[in-house]
Structure formats: structure tokens, C-alpha cells
Design an enzyme around this catalytic site. Structure first.
Site, PDB file in Angstrom:
ATOM      1  N   LYS A   1       0.799  -1.229   0.000  1.00  0.00           N
ATOM      2  CA  LYS A   1       0.000   0.000   0.000  1.00  0.00           C
ATOM      3  C   LYS A   1       0.833   1.282   0.000  1.00  0.00           C
ATOM      4  CE  LYS A   1      -4.232  -1.894   1.973  1.00  0.00           C
ATOM      5  NZ  LYS A   1      -5.259  -1.792   3.023  1.00  0.00           N
TER       6      LYS A   1
ATOM      7  N   ASP B   1     -10.234   2.542   1.454  1.00  0.00           N
ATOM      8  CA  ASP B   1     -10.542   1.917   2.755  1.00  0.00           C
ATOM      9  C   ASP B   1     -11.392   2.867   3.602  1.00  0.00           C
ATOM     10  OD1 ASP B   1      -9.232  -0.552   2.562  1.00  0.00           O
ATOM     11  OD2 ASP B   1      -7.327   0.259   3.260  1.00  0.00           O
TER      12      ASP B   1
ATOM     13  N   GLY C   1      -6.421   2.249  17.489  1.00  0.00           N
ATOM     14  CA  GLY C   1      -5.529   1.790  16.431  1.00  0.00           C
ATOM     15  C   GLY C   1      -4.915   2.963  15.683  1.00  0.00           C
ATOM     16  N   ALA C   2      -3.769   2.710  15.057  1.00  0.00           N
ATOM     17  CA  ALA C   2      -3.094   3.755  14.285  1.00  0.00           C
ATOM     18  C   ALA C   2      -2.367   3.147  13.087  1.00  0.00           C
ATOM     19  CB  ALA C   2      -2.111   4.517  15.175  1.00  0.00           C
ATOM     20  N   GLY C   3      -2.811   1.934  12.664  1.00  0.00           N
ATOM     21  CA  GLY C   3      -2.225   1.286  11.495  1.00  0.00           C
ATOM     22  C   GLY C   3      -2.891   1.784  10.216  1.00  0.00           C
TER      23      GLY C   3
ATOM     24  N   ASN D   1      -3.875   4.244  20.947  1.00  0.00           N
ATOM     25  CA  ASN D   1      -3.094   3.163  20.338  1.00  0.00           C
ATOM     26  C   ASN D   1      -2.091   2.600  21.324  1.00  0.00           C
ATOM     27  OD1 ASN D   1      -2.615   1.628  17.909  1.00  0.00           O
ATOM     28  ND2 ASN D   1      -0.593   2.585  17.824  1.00  0.00           N
TER      29      ASN D   1
ATOM     30  N   GLY E   1     -17.605  -4.755  10.174  1.00  0.00           N
ATOM     31  CA  GLY E   1     -16.615  -4.471   9.134  1.00  0.00           C
ATOM     32  C   GLY E   1     -17.049  -4.909   7.744  1.00  0.00           C
TER      33      GLY E   1
HETATM   34  P1  NDP Z   1      -1.855  -2.664  10.796  1.00  0.00           P
HETATM   35  O1  NDP Z   1      -0.915  -3.789  11.046  1.00  0.00           O
HETATM   36  O2  NDP Z   1      -1.429  -1.542   9.925  1.00  0.00           O
HETATM   37  O3  NDP Z   1      -2.305  -2.038  12.214  1.00  0.00           O
HETATM   38  C1  NDP Z   1      -2.741  -2.861  13.266  1.00  0.00           C
HETATM   39  C2  NDP Z   1      -3.245  -2.000  14.427  1.00  0.00           C
HETATM   40  O4  NDP Z   1      -3.773  -2.875  15.418  1.00  0.00           O
HETATM   41  C3  NDP Z   1      -2.157  -1.173  15.101  1.00  0.00           C
HETATM   42  O5  NDP Z   1      -2.711   0.026  15.573  1.00  0.00           O
HETATM   43  C4  NDP Z   1      -1.739  -2.094  16.261  1.00  0.00           C
HETATM   44  O6  NDP Z   1      -1.171  -1.380  17.340  1.00  0.00           O
HETATM   45  C5  NDP Z   1      -3.091  -2.641  16.666  1.00  0.00           C
HETATM   46  N1  NDP Z   1      -3.002  -3.912  17.386  1.00  0.00           N
HETATM   47  C6  NDP Z   1      -2.798  -5.140  16.866  1.00  0.00           C
HETATM   48  N2  NDP Z   1      -2.792  -6.069  17.844  1.00  0.00           N
HETATM   49  C7  NDP Z   1      -2.998  -5.400  19.030  1.00  0.00           C
HETATM   50  C8  NDP Z   1      -3.120  -5.798  20.374  1.00  0.00           C
HETATM   51  N3  NDP Z   1      -3.012  -7.094  20.737  1.00  0.00           N
HETATM   52  N4  NDP Z   1      -3.352  -4.862  21.312  1.00  0.00           N
HETATM   53  C9  NDP Z   1      -3.455  -3.546  20.962  1.00  0.00           C
HETATM   54  N5  NDP Z   1      -3.357  -3.099  19.688  1.00  0.00           N
HETATM   55  C10 NDP Z   1      -3.136  -4.023  18.728  1.00  0.00           C
HETATM   56  O7  NDP Z   1      -3.183  -3.361  10.228  1.00  0.00           O
HETATM   57  P2  NDP Z   1      -4.355  -2.666   9.376  1.00  0.00           P
HETATM   58  O8  NDP Z   1      -4.641  -1.326   9.937  1.00  0.00           O
HETATM   59  O9  NDP Z   1      -4.057  -2.802   7.933  1.00  0.00           O
HETATM   60  O10 NDP Z   1      -5.573  -3.662   9.671  1.00  0.00           O
HETATM   61  C11 NDP Z   1      -6.220  -3.663  10.928  1.00  0.00           C
HETATM   62  C12 NDP Z   1      -7.494  -4.497  10.828  1.00  0.00           C
HETATM   63  O11 NDP Z   1      -8.383  -3.878   9.914  1.00  0.00           O
HETATM   64  C13 NDP Z   1      -7.273  -5.933  10.300  1.00  0.00           C
HETATM   65  O12 NDP Z   1      -8.046  -6.814  11.086  1.00  0.00           O
HETATM   66  C14 NDP Z   1      -7.829  -5.878   8.885  1.00  0.00           C
HETATM   67  O13 NDP Z   1      -8.332  -7.122   8.473  1.00  0.00           O
HETATM   68  C15 NDP Z   1      -8.936  -4.850   9.044  1.00  0.00           C
HETATM   69  N6  NDP Z   1      -9.310  -4.189   7.802  1.00  0.00           N
HETATM   70  C16 NDP Z   1     -10.624  -4.253   7.439  1.00  0.00           C
HETATM   71  C17 NDP Z   1     -11.061  -3.637   6.297  1.00  0.00           C
HETATM   72  C18 NDP Z   1     -12.499  -3.730   5.928  1.00  0.00           C
HETATM   73  O14 NDP Z   1     -12.856  -3.309   4.820  1.00  0.00           O
HETATM   74  N7  NDP Z   1     -13.363  -4.221   6.806  1.00  0.00           N
HETATM   75  C19 NDP Z   1     -10.133  -2.897   5.405  1.00  0.00           C
HETATM   76  C20 NDP Z   1      -8.768  -2.849   5.900  1.00  0.00           C
HETATM   77  C21 NDP Z   1      -8.395  -3.496   7.056  1.00  0.00           C
HETATM   78  P3  NDP Z   1       0.402  -1.020  17.378  1.00  0.00           P
HETATM   79  O15 NDP Z   1       0.570   0.231  16.557  1.00  0.00           O
HETATM   80  O16 NDP Z   1       0.676  -0.833  18.803  1.00  0.00           O
HETATM   81  O17 NDP Z   1       1.114  -2.209  16.776  1.00  0.00           O
END
Ligand code: NDP
Length: 284
Positions: free
Chosen positions: A70, A106, A129-131, A153, A247
Site C-alpha cells: 500500500k 478503505d 488503532g493507528a495502522g 493506540n 466491518g
Molecule cells: P496494521 O498492522 O497496519 O495495524 C494494526 C493496528 O492494530 C495497530 O494500531 C496495532 O497497534 C493494533 N493492534 C494489533 N494487535 C494489538 C493488540 N493485541 N493490542 C493492541 N493493539 C493491537 O493493520 P491494518 O490497519 O491494515 O488492519 C487492521 C485491521 O483492519 C485488520 O483486522 C484488517 O483485516 C482490518 N481491515 C478491514 C477492512 C475492511 O474493509 N473491513 C479494510 C482494511 C483493514 P500497534 O501500533 O501498537 O502495533
């Protein structure tokens, strides 16, 4: 006489085998009577350049980019849509005679899904979240008129960066709050979103460390996780009188926006929902 040449769209990612988008798109194209195909392609980072050249060479209408392309895809594009530029990531590319434009749908998909239950304008948001998903949702919700946003986050640096991005590049005000145990949703919050991967299959037993007593009746509580759709997080929110938003809507609406960008046509959302539920083997 029928033609034998279809228009092409698809997705480049790795690993790609579990990506259900192909099922949604192919069902909706067929329903609309469009001779367009969606091809799910396994593309490792070292082959992204070749894949892009291939799509241009074959005259694809466009393609999606998923994990891990991406951000890397931006190097191959001629133009970025405004929100994709702010987010810094692209999930949809439109090809016009070899001129490639990057969009991030998205967040647009999320906002379209949100509009089925609430207008984001003037609302106070909390985003966990901040991904990639959180960045897209935060920026697009802010551009859709959100008044203020609290980003929560686990990793402080990432959360602070997103809050400052929204604050400085959109009309919404945003701040970061550390994710303390049993986190209390601030008073006055209208819309709360799980934009982390917590609760995603096969870890459906996991949920957010949030005080359930701070859910307030009437709040909209959303999840990005589409599989399973009714996560533990949404079930708890619904029990407290909140409006849950799964979602699935984000995924379907994102696909609708993509198809519109590639073909100029609005496809059937119900057909997409049904195809997605079948693909994910969801039984209601
Ligand atoms: P990223 O890897 O970019 O980000 C993951 C995020 O989740 C980060 O903020 C991370 O925190 C947090 N996280 C993960 N595990 C934990 C935990 N155990 N405790 C606390 N925080 C946690 O992933 P994406 O943003 O790309 O995807 C996130 C979700 O969104 C996925 O499940 C994906 O399937 C879903 N998604 C759904 C879409 C839809 O259309 N419905 C479209 C795109 C994504 P940290 O920064 O601390 O690591």
C-alpha cells in the site's frame, strides 16, 4: 456476436489466497452484466514493478493493492488523490492509458458504511488503532466533517503521529490518548471504532481492553474486523444499547467505490454482501 475479450481488474498482494474481494467483485460484475473480470494475484514485493508494468501493458482498468504494497505502490504512480496523499497509502489504482492514479478507498468505504447509521459531520470520534485501516478511517472521517477525534493506540509513537496528521492536515481537531488498562471512553463520544486487528479470525475470543460501563446508549460502535462480523466488541456494545456497525459494510462499500472508479458504474451492494457472506462462510 459476443466478444471474447474481457476488461481486467484485480488485486496485487501477498499472501493473497484468503482475500475475499475477488468473490464480491466477480459476483457484482456478473450481476450488472459487465464483461469485466477481477483477478486475485500473488505478488511479492520484488515483483511489484513487473506486476504494475503488466497491468499497464495489458490495459487493465485498474487494480487493488493490499498488504504489503500500500505504500510501496506510490513510487509507480503518476498522481495521488488528495486523501491518499494525506494518508500516505494507496489501495486502489486507476489506469487511464498508462497514467496511474492512486486512491485510498478503505476510509471512503468506512465512511459510506457509517452513513447508513450516522452522519459523521460534527461528531466526536474515538479511534482505537493507528495502522493502515485507522489512518484511512481517521483522515476520511475528518474530511467528512468529524468535529474532533481521540486516537488511542498501544504504540504511543504511531498514535501520536496519526493524531498530529489529522490535526494538521484536516479541519478536525485530534489528540492522542495512551491506551491505559480498562480504558474509559470519554464522555460526549458519538462514534467509537475498533480499527485494530483485535478480534480477527482465528482470534475471535480476543477483545479490546475498554471499560464496558463507558458504552453509552445511542453511541455508534464500529469494527473494521469483518470476520467474524459480530465481534465480542460489537456484542458488548449492542448489549449496552449502542448501535453496532460491522466491518462487512466497510469491505462492501470499498468494493463499490473501487468498481465506480474503474467502470463508472454503481454495482449492487446486496449482491456484494451476499457474495461476501458466502465467501466468508458466515451463517446468520
Ligand atoms: P496494521 O498492522 O497496519 O495495524 C494494526 C493496528 O492494530 C495497530 O494500531 C496495532 O497497534 C493494533 N493492534 C494489533 N494487535 C494489538 C493488540 N493485541 N493490542 C493492541 N493493539 C493491537 O493493520 P491494518 O490497519 O491494515 O488492519 C487492521 C485491521 O483492519 C485488520 O483486522 C484488517 O483485516 C482490518 N481491515 C478491514 C477492512 C475492511 O474493509 N473491513 C479494510 C482494511 C483493514 P500497534 O501500533 O501498537 O502495533
Amino acid at each position: 456476436m459476443p466478444g471474447f475479450l474481457s476488461e481486467l481488474t484485480g488485486s496485487f498482494s501477498t499472501s493473497s489466497a484468503q482475500n475475499p474481494t475477488v468473490a464480491i467483485m466477480e459476483a457484482a460484475y456478473a450481476d450488472a452484466g459487465l464483461d469485466v473480470r477481477y483477478i486475485n494475484c500473488e505478488v511479492p514485493p520484488a515483483r511489484l514493478a513487473d506486476a504494475v508494468r503488466g497491468a499497464i501493458g495489458m490495459g487493465w482498468l485498474g487494480f487493488n493493492c493490499s498488504i504489503p504494497h500500500k505504500q510501496a505502490i506510490i513510487d509507480y504512480l503518476d498522481e495521488l488523490a488528495p486523501s491518499a496523499r494525506i494518508i500516505g497509502a494507496v489501495n486502489t489504482v486507476i489506469n487511464k492509458d498508462g497514467h496511474l492514479t492512486g486512491e485510498n478507498t478503505d476510509g471512503q468505504g468506512f465512511v459510506e458504511s457509517l452513513r447508513t447509521v450516522a452522519d459523521p459531520a460534527g461528531k466526536q470520534f474515538v479511534i482505537f488503532g493507528a495502522g493502515g485501516a485507522a489512518r484511512a478511517i481517521a483522515v476520511e472521517s475528518a474530511l467528512a466533517g468529524a468535529r474532533s477525534m481521540t486516537i488511542v493506540n498501544r504504540t504511543v509513537e504511531r498514535g501520536e503521529e496519526l493524531a498530529s496528521l489529522v490535526d494538521s492536515h484536516t479541519p478536525a481537531s485530534a489528540r492522542f490518548e495512551p491506551w491505559t488498562p480498562d480504558f474509559a471512553i470519554p464522555e460526549g463520544t458519538d462514534i467509537v471504532i475498533n480499527a485494530t486487528s483485535i478480534g480477527f479470525h482465528p482470534n475471535a475470543d480476543q477483545t479490546l481492553d475498554v471499560d464496558p460501563n463507558t458504552f453509552v446508549s445511542g453511541m455508534v460502535v464500529a469494527d473494521v474486523v469483518a470476520n467474524p462480523p459480530m465481534t465480542r466488541w460489537l456484542t458488548a456494545a449492542q448489549a449496552a444499547g449502542c448501535t453496532p456497525l460491522t466491518g462487512l459494510g466497510m469491505l462492501v462499500n470499498q468494493a463499490l467505490v473501487n468498481a465506480r472508479l474503474w467502470t463508472g458504474q454503481t454495482l449492487n451492494a446486496t449482491v456484494m454482501h451476499t457474495a461476501l457472506e458466502q465467501a466468508l462462510d458466515i451463517r446468520n
